[in-house]
Design an enzyme around this catalytic site. Structure first.
Site, PDB file in Angstrom:
ATOM      1  N   CYS A  15      68.337  23.246  83.166  1.00 49.50           N
ATOM      2  CA  CYS A  15      68.644  24.292  84.392  1.00 49.50           C
ATOM      3  C   CYS A  15      69.716  23.523  85.136  1.00 49.50           C
ATOM      4  CB  CYS A  15      67.715  24.630  85.112  1.00 49.50           C
ATOM      5  SG  CYS A  15      66.295  25.544  84.330  1.00 49.50           S
ATOM      6  N   ARG A  16      69.443  22.794  85.897  1.00 46.85           N
ATOM      7  CA  ARG A  16      70.249  21.842  86.768  1.00 46.85           C
ATOM      8  C   ARG A  16      71.106  21.059  86.359  1.00 46.85           C
ATOM      9  NH1 ARG A  16      65.790  20.198  90.862  1.00 46.85           N
ATOM     10  NH2 ARG A  16      64.974  20.019  88.767  1.00 46.85           N
ATOM     11  N   SER A  17      70.892  20.205  85.757  1.00 45.64           N
ATOM     12  CA  SER A  17      71.857  19.016  85.155  1.00 45.64           C
ATOM     13  C   SER A  17      72.722  19.440  84.275  1.00 45.64           C
ATOM     14  CB  SER A  17      70.928  17.801  84.671  1.00 45.64           C
ATOM     15  OG  SER A  17      70.327  17.877  83.687  1.00 45.64           O
TER      16      SER A  17
HETATM   17  P1  4NP Z   1      65.446  21.485  85.187  1.00 42.27           P
HETATM   18  O1  4NP Z   1      64.503  22.866  85.412  1.00 42.27           O
HETATM   19  O2  4NP Z   1      64.773  20.050  85.655  1.00 42.27           O
HETATM   20  O3  4NP Z   1      66.620  22.160  86.339  1.00 42.27           O
HETATM   21  O4  4NP Z   1      66.036  21.517  83.839  1.00 42.27           O
HETATM   22  C1  4NP Z   1      63.210  22.666  84.868  1.00 42.27           C
HETATM   23  C2  4NP Z   1      63.270  22.937  83.386  1.00 42.27           C
HETATM   24  C3  4NP Z   1      62.112  22.863  82.901  1.00 42.27           C
HETATM   25  C4  4NP Z   1      60.837  22.443  83.484  1.00 42.27           C
HETATM   26  C5  4NP Z   1      60.956  22.165  84.769  1.00 42.27           C
HETATM   27  C6  4NP Z   1      62.173  22.238  85.551  1.00 42.27           C
HETATM   28  N1  4NP Z   1      59.536  22.667  82.777  1.00 42.27           N
HETATM   29  O5  4NP Z   1      58.720  22.272  83.423  1.00 42.27           O
HETATM   30  O6  4NP Z   1      59.664  22.830  81.694  1.00 42.27           O
END
Ligand code: 4NP
Length: 155
Positions: A15-17
């Site tokens: 999502c974010r990175s």
């Molecule tokens: P990210 O978001 O850290 O911004 O990629 C997430 C993506 C997946 C999960 C948590 C946050 N997860 O729990 O699977």
């Protein structure tokens, strides 16, 4: 000086990175900065996956295709391969500090440390939110990308 290289790190690298990677690639490109750019996650649950569809859609709205990005987990050698390892949130920053090997040469910081007035803050995790939250993520990572590019240019 050796070419700087920046690694953006969140929890899942879906999502974010990936959005931070896209925003910074665009910012560096606009400024003609010669810099390596990648992203990774502290967790390996999504290794090999493309970004979350909502992140793909968000980048697309801003003219950038990230559909070919592939999630991976951070590795110990990243701490010597990259000059800057930037955490998207405080939890990830804590994880990075704990896993940092003794021979690490990277600057490890929060992305928003490069944004005036947002030092020490997290980019909120949009994973359990809606498309609007991803648009706010985009604004945060763009501000971070500009601040980081300024810092690398010595401004
Ligand atoms: P990210 O978001 O850290 O911004 O990629 C997430 C993506 C997946 C999960 C948590 C946050 N997860 O729990 O699977």
């Amino acid at each position: 000086m050796t070419r700087p290289a920046v690694l953006f790190v969140c929890l899942g690298n879906i999502c974010r990175s990936p959005l931070a990677e896209a925003a910074f690639r665009a910012e560096a490109g606009k400024r003609g900065l010669d810099v390596g750019v990648e992203s990774a996650g502290v967790g390996g649950w999504h290794q090999g996956d493309p970004p979350d569809q909502r992140s793909i859609d968000t980048a697309k709205r801003h003219g950038i295709d990230i559909s070919e990005y592939t999630a991976r987990k951070i590795r110990p050698d990243d701490f010597v391969r990259f000059s800057h390892i930037l955490a998207l949130d405080r939890e990830v920053f804590g994880d990075l500090k704990r896993m940092k090997p003794d021979d690490s040469t990277a600057v490890v910081a929060l992305l928003l440390d490069y944004v005036k007035g947002k030092e020490g803050k997290s980019v909120p995790d949009p994973y359990y939110s809606d498309a609007r939250a991803f648009e706010y993520t985009w604004l945060d990572v763009c501000a971070g990308a500009r601040g980081l590019a300024d810092a690398l240019e010595g401004k």
